[in-house]
Design a protein around this motif. Structure first.
Motif, PDB file in Angstrom:
ATOM      1  N   LEU A   4       0.829  -1.212   0.000  1.00 42.00           N
ATOM      2  CA  LEU A   4       0.000   0.000   0.000  1.00 42.00           C
ATOM      3  C   LEU A   4       0.863   1.262   0.000  1.00 42.00           C
ATOM      4  N   GLU A   5       1.995   1.203   0.704  1.00 41.51           N
ATOM      5  CA  GLU A   5       2.909   2.348   0.693  1.00 41.51           C
ATOM      6  C   GLU A   5       3.528   2.541  -0.682  1.00 41.51           C
ATOM      7  N   LEU A   6       3.860   1.419  -1.331  1.00 44.90           N
ATOM      8  CA  LEU A   6       4.417   1.500  -2.679  1.00 44.90           C
ATOM      9  C   LEU A   6       3.411   2.082  -3.668  1.00 44.90           C
ATOM     10  N   LEU A   7       2.130   1.770  -3.486  1.00 46.28           N
ATOM     11  CA  LEU A   7       1.087   2.285  -4.373  1.00 46.28           C
ATOM     12  C   LEU A   7       0.701   3.725  -4.057  1.00 46.28           C
ATOM     13  N   GLY A   8       1.190   4.268  -2.940  1.00 47.35           N
ATOM     14  CA  GLY A   8       0.947   5.674  -2.634  1.00 47.35           C
ATOM     15  C   GLY A   8      -0.292   5.944  -1.817  1.00 47.35           C
ATOM     16  N   PHE A   9      -0.792   4.955  -1.072  1.00 44.03           N
ATOM     17  CA  PHE A   9      -1.972   5.176  -0.243  1.00 44.03           C
ATOM     18  C   PHE A   9      -1.605   5.627   1.176  1.00 44.03           C
ATOM     19  N   ILE A  10      -0.427   5.240   1.669  1.00 39.45           N
ATOM     20  CA  ILE A  10       0.015   5.626   3.009  1.00 39.45           C
ATOM     21  C   ILE A  10       1.484   6.010   2.944  1.00 39.45           C
ATOM     22  N   LYS A  11       1.959   6.643   4.022  1.00 39.49           N
ATOM     23  CA  LYS A  11       3.378   6.967   4.131  1.00 39.49           C
ATOM     24  C   LYS A  11       3.744   7.043   5.620  1.00 39.49           C
ATOM     25  N   PRO A  12       5.013   6.823   5.963  1.00 39.81           N
ATOM     26  CA  PRO A  12       5.425   6.953   7.377  1.00 39.81           C
ATOM     27  C   PRO A  12       5.291   8.400   7.843  1.00 39.81           C
ATOM     28  N   THR A  13       5.097   8.562   9.131  1.00 38.38           N
ATOM     29  CA  THR A  13       4.972   9.902   9.705  1.00 38.38           C
ATOM     30  C   THR A  13       5.867  10.022  10.934  1.00 38.38           C
ATOM     31  N   LYS A  14       6.392  11.234  11.168  1.00 36.46           N
ATOM     32  CA  LYS A  14       7.245  11.488  12.329  1.00 36.46           C
ATOM     33  C   LYS A  14       6.446  11.950  13.546  1.00 36.46           C
ATOM     34  N   GLN A  15       5.157  12.165  13.372  1.00 33.50           N
ATOM     35  CA  GLN A  15       4.340  12.629  14.492  1.00 33.50           C
ATOM     36  C   GLN A  15       4.220  11.551  15.568  1.00 33.50           C
ATOM     37  N   LYS A  16       4.019  10.297  15.128  1.00 34.01           N
ATOM     38  CA  LYS A  16       3.934   9.167  16.055  1.00 34.01           C
ATOM     39  C   LYS A  16       4.672   7.989  15.431  1.00 34.01           C
ATOM     40  N   THR A  17       5.479   7.323  16.258  1.00 33.42           N
ATOM     41  CA  THR A  17       6.338   6.268  15.713  1.00 33.42           C
ATOM     42  C   THR A  17       5.557   5.038  15.272  1.00 33.42           C
ATOM     43  N   ASP A  18       4.443   4.729  15.930  1.00 31.82           N
ATOM     44  CA  ASP A  18       3.687   3.517  15.597  1.00 31.82           C
ATOM     45  C   ASP A  18       2.472   3.837  14.730  1.00 31.82           C
ATOM     46  N   HIS A  19       2.550   4.940  13.977  1.00 31.47           N
ATOM     47  CA  HIS A  19       1.452   5.350  13.111  1.00 31.47           C
ATOM     48  C   HIS A  19       1.960   5.568  11.683  1.00 31.47           C
ATOM     49  N   VAL A  20       1.032   5.495  10.739  1.00 31.95           N
ATOM     50  CA  VAL A  20       1.305   5.892   9.351  1.00 31.95           C
ATOM     51  C   VAL A  20       0.239   6.900   8.943  1.00 31.95           C
ATOM     52  N   ALA A  21       0.575   7.725   7.966  1.00 25.90           N
ATOM     53  CA  ALA A  21      -0.349   8.770   7.513  1.00 25.90           C
ATOM     54  C   ALA A  21      -1.083   8.292   6.271  1.00 25.90           C
ATOM     55  N   ARG A  22      -2.366   8.537   6.229  1.00 22.75           N
ATOM     56  CA  ARG A  22      -3.185   8.200   5.066  1.00 22.75           C
ATOM     57  C   ARG A  22      -3.094   9.324   4.039  1.00 22.75           C
ATOM     58  N   LEU A  23      -2.975   8.956   2.758  1.00 23.54           N
ATOM     59  CA  LEU A  23      -2.749   9.956   1.708  1.00 23.54           C
ATOM     60  C   LEU A  23      -3.963  10.184   0.822  1.00 23.54           C
ATOM     61  N   THR A  24      -4.957   9.343   0.884  1.00 25.33           N
ATOM     62  CA  THR A  24      -6.135   9.499   0.021  1.00 25.33           C
ATOM     63  C   THR A  24      -7.375   9.629   0.871  1.00 25.33           C
ATOM     64  N   TRP A  25      -8.399  10.286   0.275  1.00 29.90           N
ATOM     65  CA  TRP A  25      -9.637  10.537   1.019  1.00 29.90           C
ATOM     66  C   TRP A  25     -10.811  10.277   0.105  1.00 29.90           C
ATOM     67  N   GLY A  26     -11.986  10.227   0.678  1.00 31.47           N
ATOM     68  CA  GLY A  26     -13.198   9.996  -0.098  1.00 31.47           C
ATOM     69  C   GLY A  26     -13.311   8.536  -0.490  1.00 31.47           C
ATOM     70  N   GLY A  27     -13.834   8.318  -1.722  1.00 31.27           N
ATOM     71  CA  GLY A  27     -14.041   6.951  -2.188  1.00 31.27           C
ATOM     72  C   GLY A  27     -12.761   6.230  -2.468  1.00 31.27           C
ATOM     73  N   CYS A  28     -11.704   6.965  -2.811  1.00 30.11           N
ATOM     74  CA  CYS A  28     -10.431   6.305  -3.119  1.00 30.11           C
ATOM     75  C   CYS A  28      -9.268   7.118  -2.562  1.00 30.11           C
TER      76      CYS A  28
END
Length: 710
Positions: A686-710
């Motif tokens: 999913l990270e390779l496809l560009g849906f999520i990415k790592p975040t520095k805000q929280k170590t055990d979290h990832v950031a979501r990059l898309t919203w809505g239906g897709c």
């Protein structure tokens, strides 16, 4: 199979499978779902035959269009080769220091270049030399690889003569590639004679010392240093190794001077060649495939608009346009059961006699046929809706009328195009495809553009009008059908009347020359006053000249032809048999929408995999779906930041429900590790496809990059 090992290991044994041949024939795919009919095999055979005919027509057309370009190139190469043979002349020796170079400008339709270069290579091998090499920039990052590719394609072998031994032939190695050894190879080959290919050569006189033709397919992509070094080295060995370069240029010839400094470009004797314009090529393809009844299949205005928009705004590729046309043809025969009648008229009439009851009902359901029935008398309506034999006879008559309609349609369309293609600002378009799209969409005579075109036609000069009428006469005369034979005679009469006007004008000039002239005053003031009086008299009298009357008759006649024969195809009964109009289906296949396709595949894997087990209700997550699909649907339920621990537990819950694993079993720990590894892999994808990415805000979290239906 037992395997012993000192340490733990993983041993893989590949099973020996026999390759199973597909037992389902291709034509059976026309039998899926709602399209299941008894004549699906016949529809597939009709599609295949028609596509083979269209394919042969396009290949033959492309050969004809490339013939002039290839003939010019071959003539240039032969002249350059004759200069090498006549190198004793002082002028030829000076010219021999320059490498003959053909700059071939092909345009930005890069996807079509391979086909052109493939045909060019075959033409050169058949007429000039067997030594033709094609190189691409991606294979030649430096001079070493450049020479290696050149040597490998020439299949260079060199004779070496040890002392007191016979000559030994060996193949050049990669480390031995150089211009000196290439020169030695060429000397050896020309002394023994080149190997003639199997095809007969048309210019056998050029085989004493054939040149080596090097084609650089994508000149813009080559690095400057590689080109400079190779040209400089080749120019120093040109006498021993006669080389001719062909540059494939997609943009502009200026790129040669941008890549090469003057000191290097002066070593080239460049001649410029242009291929046919992409738009002209497209017009020719449309004229041969669609604006003719040689192929009964036709496309609607929206489908044609989709194909031309992709061509004009995406790639300018003729090959992609033809593939889009093939897809339209396939979709038409797949989705329309009555496309079995989309063939030549005699065969269609024969097939109508064997139509089943279901096919007769399909005819009655056609919107165009229902409109036709509503216009008939009540007795005929009953017969068309109840009597199968009468319906088949009427269908044969309607199909024949549809065939005649298209013949007249295309003749009048070409005639109207001749009249409007040279008008100022081109109110109806400059290309015939633009006029064709307008005529397919609506009644063209109701548009403002058509009214303005008629106004401009009423202002044409006599010479222009006669030239256009002669072109129209050739169009109507070239047709083998006799439906519009009277039209050709009428145009011929118009031409004769215009010629008679010329004779009358000459007689009037001769008569006026013998009579005293009305304007004999030499005073400028009185002369200007007399001219103004004559102009005012003409304006108030409003009397048209013979030419103006004849011109008005011609314009009215063209308007009559347009209103009678250029009716939109939607007005014709049974037009659905020949016309494909599902533009949305074509757009889904051809228009690139990767994000939507990804969302559909991950959110509903059944859409592509067609596995019944993957069917699920909306909002539910199927527990046997691929891991990435489960992770994707779970991530859609999360907010901007996703907790990896919660996500992993939810993933494990769904997967274990599918595997039916007991949490208290002995293997639960091992299975948890496996499930955790599957989850990590799904998150990485999913990270390779560009849906999520790592975040520095929280170590055990990832950031979501898309919203809505897709």
């Amino acid at each position: 199979m037992a395997t012993s090992s000192v340490s733990k290991g993983c041993f893989v044994f590949k099973p020996h499978f026999k390759k199973r041949k597909l037992s389902v024939p291709v034509e059976n795919y026309f039998n899926k779902g709602k399209n299941e009919t008894e004549d699906s095999k016949l529809r597939f055979e009709t599609y295949h035959l028609m596509w083979q005919q269209m394919k042969c027509e396009t290949e033959q057309l492309q050969e004809e269009l490339n013939k002039n370009l290839f003939d010019s190139l071959i003539e240039f190469l032969q002249k350059s080769h004759s200069g090498f043979q006549n190198s004793r002349d002082w002028g030829c020796q000076i010219k021999l220091q320059e490498i003959p170079t053909a700059a071939l400008v092909l345009g930005v339709n890069v996807t079509d270049h391979d086909l052109i270069f493939r045909s060019l290579t075959e033409a050169l091998q058949n007429n000039v030399t067997p030594y033709v090499v094609s190189l691409q920039a991606k294979d030649c990052p430096d001079l070493k690889h450049f020479l290696q590719k050149l040597v490998s394609q020439l299949d260079c072998r060199v004779d070496v003569k040890p002392k007191e031994e016979e000559s030994v032939q060996f193949t050049l190695k990669k480390t031995q590639c150089s211009m000196d050894l290439l020169s030695s190879w060429y000397m050896t080959v020309t002394q023994t004679g080149p190997k003639m290919p199997s095809k007969k050569r048309t210019t056998s006189s050029h085989w004493q010392s054939p040149p080596v033709v090097l084609i650089l397919k994508d000149l813009e992509s080559f690095t400057t240093k590689v080109l400079q070094d190779f040209i400089i080295i080749s120019s120093q060995h040109l006498y021993e190794f006669p080389l001719i370069l062909i540059f494939g240029i997609a943009t502009s010839p200026i790129i040669i001077h941008r890549l090469l400094p003057h000191a290097v470009s002066s070593l080239l004797c460049i001649e410029l060649f242009h291929s046919l314009s992409c738009k002209e090529h497209l017009n020719t393809i449309l004229d041969k495939l669609l604006l003719t009844m040689q192929f009964p299949f036709k496309i609607s205005e929206k489908v044609l608009q989709v194909l031309t928009n992709i061509f004009l705004y995406h790639d300018f590729s003729i090959q992609n346009f033809i593939k889009g046309l093939q897809l339209s043809l396939l979709e038409h025969f797949y989705s329309q059961p009555l496309s079995v009648l989309c063939c030549n008229i005699p065969e269609a009439k024969r097939r109508i006699n064997f139509l089943s009851v279901n096919q007769c009902e399909n005819i009655r359901r056609l919107p165009s046929f229902r409109r036709y029935v509503e216009k008939q008398a009540s007795e005929k309506q009953v017969a068309l809706l109840t009597n199968e034999k009468f319906l088949k006879e009427e269908t044969q008559s309607l199909l024949e009328n549809l065939y005649i309609y298209h013949i007249n349609y295309f003749l009048v369309l070409r005639c109207l195009h001749h009249f409007t293609s040279s008008l100022p600002k081109y109110p109806l378009g400059r290309q015939i495809r633009e006029l064709y799209c307008t005529c397919l969409e609506k009644n063209i005579w109701d548009s403002e553009e058509y009214a303005s075109a008629l106004q401009l036609l009423r202002m044409l000069a006599k010479d222009e009008l006669m030239t256009i009428l002669q072109k129209c006469f050739k169009v109507f005369n070239s047709s083998s059908e006799k439906q519009l034979g009277s039209t050709a005679k009428r145009i011929e009469e118009f031409l004769a009347e215009f010629q008679s006007l010329d004779v009358e004008a000459k007689e009037e000039e001769e008569a006026s020359g013998s009579q005293p002239k009305g304007l004999q005053k030499t005073d400028l003031y009185h002369l200007q006053k007399s001219l103004l009086e004559m102009k005012e008299l003409r304006r108030t009298s409003k009397k048209q000249t013979k030419f103006e009357v004849l011109r008005e008759r011609v314009v009215n006649f063209i308007d009559y032809l347009v209103r009678k024969y250029l009716l939109p195809p939607e007005t014709q009964p049974l037009q659905e048999v020949l016309y494909f109009g599902a533009a949305h289906t074509l757009r889904e296949h051809l228009n690139a929408a990767p994000r939507i396709a990804l969302h559909t595949a991950l959110n509903n894997p059944y859409y592509y995999l067609k596995n019944e087990a993957l069917k699920s209700e909306e909002g539910c997550i199927p527990n046997i779906a691929p891991d990435i699909c489960i992770a994707y649907k779970l991530h859609l339920e999360c907010s901007r930041l996703i907790n990896l621990v919660d996500w992993s537990e939810a993933f494990a819950t769904v997967v274990t429900a599918a595997e039916k694993i007991d949490a208290n079993s002995a293997t639960s720990e091992e299975m948890n590790e496996i499930i955790h590894a599957r989850f990590i892999r799904a998150v990485s994808e999913l990270e390779l496809l560009g849906f999520i990415k790592p975040t520095k805000q929280k170590t055990d979290h990832v950031a979501r990059l898309t919203w809505g239906g897709c």
